[in-house]
Design an enzyme around this catalytic site. Structure first.
Site, PDB file in Angstrom:
ATOM      1  N   LYS A  66     -24.062  65.808 -31.700  1.00 48.99           N
ATOM      2  CA  LYS A  66     -22.726  66.267 -31.297  1.00 48.99           C
ATOM      3  C   LYS A  66     -21.876  66.483 -32.527  1.00 48.99           C
ATOM      4  O   LYS A  66     -21.835  65.614 -33.407  1.00 48.99           O
ATOM      5  CB  LYS A  66     -22.064  65.190 -30.407  1.00 48.99           C
ATOM      6  N   LYS A  90     -19.036  57.954 -36.003  1.00 50.17           N
ATOM      7  CA  LYS A  90     -17.888  58.028 -35.085  1.00 50.17           C
ATOM      8  C   LYS A  90     -18.307  57.859 -33.626  1.00 50.17           C
ATOM      9  O   LYS A  90     -17.688  57.120 -32.869  1.00 50.17           O
ATOM     10  CB  LYS A  90     -17.216  59.396 -35.274  1.00 50.17           C
ATOM     11  N   LYS A 102     -23.069  68.580 -37.320  1.00 51.27           N
ATOM     12  CA  LYS A 102     -21.920  69.415 -37.715  1.00 51.27           C
ATOM     13  C   LYS A 102     -22.451  70.778 -38.104  1.00 51.27           C
ATOM     14  O   LYS A 102     -23.600  70.911 -38.529  1.00 51.27           O
ATOM     15  CB  LYS A 102     -21.180  68.799 -38.910  1.00 51.27           C
ATOM     16  N   ASN A 217      -4.246  72.072 -35.354  1.00 54.99           N
ATOM     17  CA  ASN A 217      -4.419  71.495 -34.016  1.00 54.99           C
ATOM     18  C   ASN A 217      -4.155  69.978 -34.040  1.00 54.99           C
ATOM     19  O   ASN A 217      -3.326  69.460 -33.293  1.00 54.99           O
ATOM     20  CB  ASN A 217      -5.843  71.796 -33.506  1.00 54.99           C
ATOM     21  N   SER A 356     -14.195  65.448 -25.928  1.00 54.80           N
ATOM     22  CA  SER A 356     -15.343  66.346 -25.768  1.00 54.80           C
ATOM     23  C   SER A 356     -16.374  65.744 -24.819  1.00 54.80           C
ATOM     24  O   SER A 356     -16.947  66.427 -23.979  1.00 54.80           O
ATOM     25  CB  SER A 356     -16.021  66.583 -27.125  1.00 54.80           C
TER      26      SER A 356
HETATM   27  P1  NAD Z   1      -6.959  73.508 -37.976  1.00 55.89           P
HETATM   28  O1  NAD Z   1      -7.679  74.639 -38.567  1.00 55.89           O
HETATM   29  O2  NAD Z   1      -6.360  73.655 -36.611  1.00 55.89           O
HETATM   30  O3  NAD Z   1      -5.779  73.001 -38.958  1.00 55.89           O
HETATM   31  C1  NAD Z   1      -5.951  72.676 -40.289  1.00 55.89           C
HETATM   32  C2  NAD Z   1      -4.564  72.683 -40.937  1.00 55.89           C
HETATM   33  O4  NAD Z   1      -4.661  72.195 -42.259  1.00 55.89           O
HETATM   34  C3  NAD Z   1      -3.933  74.063 -41.025  1.00 55.89           C
HETATM   35  O5  NAD Z   1      -2.556  73.956 -40.681  1.00 55.89           O
HETATM   36  C4  NAD Z   1      -4.072  74.428 -42.499  1.00 55.89           C
HETATM   37  O6  NAD Z   1      -3.046  75.308 -42.934  1.00 55.89           O
HETATM   38  C5  NAD Z   1      -3.919  73.060 -43.121  1.00 55.89           C
HETATM   39  N1  NAD Z   1      -4.448  72.936 -44.489  1.00 55.89           N
HETATM   40  C6  NAD Z   1      -5.597  73.422 -44.997  1.00 55.89           C
HETATM   41  N2  NAD Z   1      -5.714  73.071 -46.289  1.00 55.89           N
HETATM   42  C7  NAD Z   1      -4.608  72.327 -46.591  1.00 55.89           C
HETATM   43  C8  NAD Z   1      -4.142  71.647 -47.750  1.00 55.89           C
HETATM   44  N3  NAD Z   1      -4.831  71.660 -48.872  1.00 55.89           N
HETATM   45  N4  NAD Z   1      -2.967  70.982 -47.669  1.00 55.89           N
HETATM   46  C9  NAD Z   1      -2.251  70.951 -46.533  1.00 55.89           C
HETATM   47  N5  NAD Z   1      -2.648  71.559 -45.415  1.00 55.89           N
HETATM   48  C10 NAD Z   1      -3.802  72.236 -45.433  1.00 55.89           C
HETATM   49  O7  NAD Z   1      -7.996  72.274 -38.002  1.00 55.89           O
HETATM   50  P2  NAD Z   1      -7.974  70.973 -37.129  1.00 55.89           P
HETATM   51  O8  NAD Z   1      -8.880  71.169 -35.977  1.00 55.89           O
HETATM   52  O9  NAD Z   1      -6.574  70.529 -36.919  1.00 55.89           O
HETATM   53  O10 NAD Z   1      -8.733  69.947 -38.111  1.00 55.89           O
HETATM   54  C11 NAD Z   1      -8.043  69.247 -39.141  1.00 55.89           C
HETATM   55  C12 NAD Z   1      -8.892  68.073 -39.583  1.00 55.89           C
HETATM   56  O11 NAD Z   1      -9.159  67.217 -38.463  1.00 55.89           O
HETATM   57  C13 NAD Z   1     -10.271  68.428 -40.156  1.00 55.89           C
HETATM   58  O12 NAD Z   1     -10.620  67.513 -41.158  1.00 55.89           O
HETATM   59  C14 NAD Z   1     -11.191  68.240 -38.963  1.00 55.89           C
HETATM   60  O13 NAD Z   1     -12.530  68.008 -39.340  1.00 55.89           O
HETATM   61  C15 NAD Z   1     -10.558  67.021 -38.337  1.00 55.89           C
HETATM   62  N6  NAD Z   1     -10.891  66.825 -36.932  1.00 55.89           N
HETATM   63  C16 NAD Z   1     -10.622  67.776 -36.011  1.00 55.89           C
HETATM   64  C17 NAD Z   1     -10.921  67.544 -34.669  1.00 55.89           C
HETATM   65  C18 NAD Z   1     -10.558  68.522 -33.599  1.00 55.89           C
HETATM   66  O14 NAD Z   1     -10.695  68.172 -32.418  1.00 55.89           O
HETATM   67  N7  NAD Z   1     -10.078  69.709 -33.912  1.00 55.89           N
HETATM   68  C19 NAD Z   1     -11.531  66.337 -34.290  1.00 55.89           C
HETATM   69  C20 NAD Z   1     -11.779  65.377 -35.262  1.00 55.89           C
HETATM   70  C21 NAD Z   1     -11.454  65.632 -36.576  1.00 55.89           C
END
Ligand code: NAD
Length: 422
Positions: A66, A90, A102, A217, A356
């Site tokens: 996953k 996790k 991943k 997000n 999920s």
């Molecule tokens: P996303 O693409 O929706 O958002 C990422 C954000 O980070 C954007 O606003 C982007 O502009 C910003 N960003 C990128 N580089 C940056 C920097 N150097 N400094 C500041 N901001 C920066 O992605 P997301 O889904 O919100 O994921 C964010 C993190 O959370 C990732 O590490 C991802 O692996 C982790 N994550 C996401 C989920 C999920 O359900 N989406 C679940 C677990 C973990």
């Protein structure tokens, strides 16, 4: 430092602290399967470009693989391996019946048209057709991927196998089997974990000043939940830069997002509609933002943001890792020496994979739960995970990250034994 090396350092540290059976460590030092692809795409202008793509299936001792799929110009095998490893840990911390995986495609989504993105996503799905499936490996959204992209994967996979299989991915649009609550799950779950930790520390959430790096997000839904609970958001950033509230009284997250939408920028000053306030807000780089004073620092963007070189400049006493791997293993040691409480990614952002899992269960059984029910089930899982981690932390006198790894490694070891792998 390589992200995967940092992840393996975390594994070694936890293994030493708990005296882990060598066989478990040996199995977890490497991924079970690595898929490397080159995906040719005929672009709208007729030029053909081949994109590097990956899927790493790290370990499936506890259930089907996953993990999300990331579209990013810096996606690499090293990064995807680390992220797949963390998914394994996790899912075990959250005690859901999954292994870890991943995926990633090295691309800048801003440089492709929607048609090109769809074409590439479908070709990635075709290439992985034999490796993914509702009982094999279930992808989900991550950085720069979303419900629409998951919908394309569900559709392509269903066409390939000749049967409607929405459970092959999670984070889909609700109309095709997505779950209410999944979009908000990671950020809201992160807030829930923070609120529970604050309770244990006897700290008043209303007095907390929060700084968020990355307002995508995860960062956005965390901001919404923490603002609703009375926390003050005193700084946010995105990939183009950040802003800091000089007054420290907190900013309104929805006004901020409106500005971002209309102007494409957070940086510069704070604007809501036509009203701009550059007196009270200051532009900062996203690196600098990490070093400003606050009560809770929330990295919610990418890995390796806090490393040996800047760890000692961090002023926040609590770090909530909503991104995966934002603090590397060297910084971890420095922060622990400074008594900074790091709430680790494998716990802090696990609301996403629990959401999920709940979507997948609904798909498999034909259920359709309301958001409240989904979030309540998620909270029960997160509360149990936090309880187990907190207990291990107190008993073993270790950091929260080591405690979370101890909980996960025990469970992984039991499953490996149960299946006769070790
Ligand atoms: P996303 O693409 O929706 O958002 C990422 C954000 O980070 C954007 O606003 C982007 O502009 C910003 N960003 C990128 N580089 C940056 C920097 N150097 N400094 C500041 N901001 C920066 O992605 P997301 O889904 O919100 O994921 C964010 C993190 O959370 C990732 O590490 C991802 O692996 C982790 N994550 C996401 C989920 C999920 O359900 N989406 C679940 C677990 C973990």
């Amino acid at each position: 430092m390589s992200v995967f090396k940092s992840a393996l350092n975390q594994l070694k540290t936890a293994a030493q602290a708990m005296n882990l059976e060598p066989a478990v460590l040996e199995v977890l030092r490497k991924p079970q399967r690595v898929i490397e692809l080159s995906l040719p795409l005929k672009k709208d202008n007729g030029v053909v470009e081949a994109f590097e793509a990956y899927r790493v299936q790290y370990n499936n001792a506890r259930g089907p693989f996953k993990g999300g799929i990331r579209y990013h110009p810096h996606a690499s095998l090293d990064e995807v391996k680390a992220l797949a490893f963390w998914m394994t840990i996790k899912c075990a911390v959250a005690d859901i019946p999954y292994g870890g995986a991943k995926g990633g495609i090295k691309l800048d989504p801003k440089k492709l048209s929607e048609h090109e993105l769809e074409h590439l996503t479908r070709s990635y799905t075709r290439a992985l057709r034999w490796a993914i499936g509702p009982k094999q490996d279930i992808p989900a959204p991550d950085v720069n991927t979303n419900a629409k992209i998951m919908g394309w994967i569900a559709d392509e996979f269903s066409n390939l196998v000749g049967e409607y299989k929405p459970a092959v991915v999670t984070g889909k649009p609700i109309a095709i089997g997505g779950s209410e609550g999944r979009e908000v799950a990671t950020g809201t779950g992160g807030f829930f974990i923070l609120a529970e930790v604050l309770k244990k520390l006897k700290k008043d959430p209303k007095k907390m000043k929060v700084m968020i790096q990355g307002i995508g997000n995860v960062g956005y839904w965390f901001a919404k939940a923490s603002q609703a609970a009375g926390m003050k958001i005193v700084g946010v950033s995105d990939s183009k830069g950040g802003i800091f509230d000089k007054r420290g009284i907190g900013m309104d997250i929805d006004n901020l997002m409106e500005t971002k939408k209309s102007k494409g920028l957070l940086a510069g000053c704070y604007c809501s509609g036509s009203v701009c306030d550059c007196k009270n807000y200051q532009a900062v780089s996203n690196q600098k933002l990490l070093e400003l004073p606050c009560d809770v620092l929330v990295p919610a963007a990418l890995e390796n943001q806090i490393m040996a070189k800047n760890a000692n400049r961090i002023k926040a006493p609590i770090i909530l890792e909503l991104a995966n791997g934002p603090v590397d293993s060297e910084a971890d040691i420095k922060l622990a020496k400074k008594n900074v409480l790091v709430i680790p990614d494998v716990l802090a952002n696990s609301g996403g994979v629990v959401g999920s899992y709940l979507e997948w269960v609904q798909n498999l059984y034909g259920y359709s739960w309301k958001e409240e029910e989904v979030l309540n089930r998620m909270k029960d899982k997160l509360a149990a995970a936090l309880h187990a981690v907190w207990q291990a932390r107190e008993k073993q006198k270790v950091t929260m990250r080591v405690a979370a790894f101890i909980v996960a490694l025990r469970r992984l070891g039991e499953s490996m034994k149960g299946r006769g792998v070790i």
